[in-house]
Write an enzyme that holds these catalytic residues in place. Sequence first.
Site, short mmCIF file in Angstrom:
data_model
loop_
_atom_site.label_atom_id
_atom_site.label_comp_id
_atom_site.label_asym_id
_atom_site.label_seq_id
_atom_site.Cartn_x
_atom_site.Cartn_y
_atom_site.Cartn_z
N GLU A 135 55.01 -0.76 57.29
CA GLU A 135 54.65 0.64 57.57
C GLU A 135 53.16 0.82 57.82
O GLU A 135 52.76 1.61 58.67
CB GLU A 135 55.13 1.54 56.43
CG GLU A 135 56.64 1.75 56.40
CD GLU A 135 57.41 0.54 55.87
OE1 GLU A 135 56.77 -0.36 55.28
OE2 GLU A 135 58.64 0.49 56.03
N HIS A 160 65.13 6.29 48.37
CA HIS A 160 65.65 6.85 49.62
C HIS A 160 65.77 8.37 49.57
O HIS A 160 66.41 8.95 50.43
CB HIS A 160 67.03 6.26 49.94
CG HIS A 160 67.01 4.84 50.36
ND1 HIS A 160 66.72 3.81 49.50
CD2 HIS A 160 67.22 4.25 51.57
CE1 HIS A 160 66.78 2.65 50.15
NE2 HIS A 160 67.07 2.89 51.40
#
Lengths: 334, 388
Positions: free
Chosen positions: A65, A134
Amino acid sequence: MTTVALKPATMAQALTRALRDAMAADPSVHVMGEDVGTLGGVFRVTDGLAKEFGEDRCTDTPLAEAGILGTAVGMAMYGLRPVVEMQFDAFAYPAFEQLISHVARMRNRTRGAMPLPLTIRVPYGGGIGGVEHHSDSSEAYYMATPGLHVVTPATVADAYGLLRASIASDDPVVFLEPKRLYWSKDSWNPDEPRSVEPIGRAVVRRPGRSATLITYGPSVPVCLEAAEAARTEGWDLEVVDLRSLVPFDDETVAASVRRTGRAVVVHESGGYGGPGGEIAARVSERCFHHLEAPVLRVAGFDIPYPPPMLERHHLPGVDRILDAVARLQWEADN
Amino acid sequence: MTVMEQRGAYRPTPPPAWQPRTDPAPLLPDALPHRVLGTGTAARVDPDLLRRLYTELVRGRRYNTQATALTKQGRLAVYPSSTGQEACEVAAALVLEERDWLFPSYRDTLAAVARGLDPVQALTLLRGDWHTGYDPRELRIAPLCTPLATQLPHAVGLAHAARLKGDDVVALALVGDGGTSEGDFHEALNFAAVWQAPVVFLVQNNGFAISVPLDKQTAAPSLAHKAVGYGMPGRLVDGNDAAAVHEVLSDAVRHARAGGGPTLVEAVTYRIEAHTNADDATRYRGDSEVETWRAHDPIVLLEKELTERGLLDEEGILAAREAAETMAADLRARMNQDPVLDPMDLFAHVYAEPTPQLREQEARLRAELAAEADTDTAAGFEPEGGGR
């Protein structure tokens, strides 16, 4: 000749359409991230883009990321408009140094010489039964970083309009996608001319007179449901959908609270140090003499996001919102 | 088949068919740093290039001593000197074409100045009047980067974008030995190799990350060895040999421009001064070590080469020193003037359009400044220079 029936579209489809239209309109728009190409994203938001625009415009990156966002910075420095996908809220954390130390302040540190037009799409929030990492609501971190716009749609039309506006913005935008609304449908015809919603304007989703529910993203439909349920109690609740957390639309919010005299802020992320504290303070500063009761917050608990089988106890639901509204009434009566 | 030829064919397949790749030789750096000065290779180098490197080295050294002096006078908050490392700085600036981009870290003011940046503008970060005193697009020099290694992915992205646009632009990114331990170093090299981006990474291995020596930083045989795992060539060069650094970087830039992808270059050098004026280098290294490196000074090495070959005489040496003094005097004079700051600039460059919240804060500051001005006038004070 048959007329095409107006099909309901999902939020995910509206986002895809926004990306596609932005890419078609401007060759400098590039979509990048893990799994966005061949797979079309784990939520299929980038479905078909690599096929239509080629892998140079919709790129599967290595799984990293900070690297995704860091290379996007360099691409923006060279005049492209990257749209970065972070896949899941908690996956974005490795990119925070790039976000905070570079993305948010490149315009500022170069005295305006080098703005960074890039959009960071972050699917966020719970309610889909996701496992750990998540389901985070990370908006407070983004809100606390000057130089970023922070936007979150709650409707299909806004998903399209706000994403187009974000990509068109000359400043970096953190575009928070409420992932449990990806499959929510609306009577939105993707082939009709589509409006682009300016960043920074809240909207009254439901007018009412008893109290204002101030909310955004995944909590908007919950608040609307609560407002419907409240009618049986004789309460007429107004629901304000912020749409943009930075900049914050003080005017729309304050005007609503001045009309109703009562306010509850509703969001999924934790209350302590969360967006609700900031919003309640702003409302109190502007509407103190109009308030019949303290501004209340209905937020997620101050805990790490719980396992899916317990998340319904954590997420603000209709009952918890109605309970807060009831407390507003009590404060008013005594 | 070499490793580079295998690139793209690699897919994990189940054993027993799976075979490890066995021929990493083309990517491995030489065991010893590449040298040019004092070897037969030096005769191949263009004498004009050597003289140009010399002039820039002398000017660069003077810049370092002048900036350090300005720190002691309180004109700079801090200055991380690159004395001893000038060959890397100068070569990095001189190998690039005008259209190329340089991505410096906080110690690389000299590279920016050698590329043509106004010496005063290069110091605004360290003086504290603004973070970046120049438009990065004018000379294609990214802002001096303070977080470690975070500018490397920017260099990769920019080089990648240039190639997508069809421009034969190369990005050269500077990082220190400590920076190679950061995650962004890894991610940048990996992205660069996967994308075959036209980017060159120059690690200036100056021995210490503030106080931590290289052997506590890495267990790799050299930092250049790290290239192998990413699938890019690694080169090891004597960082005090300006001609060698220039040659190796030129090769890497040419390779990148021709579509050959990235290169990792490790220049072995030494930081003669402390990390900054806030650092006490005697706590972690001995004088004898510093003296050994002083004897391997980049200016001395090049001066010796040039004078022995009759390419430089006393007059030439004096001319280089005079040019450096002129630069230093100008820098001194301009740095001794108080910068003129506009407090309203605080709000000018946060967003393209200030948010309503920032407009409110802007109005508040404006009112505060007006009130201050009134008080100063009433008390008979002149407002201090600039400022309002």
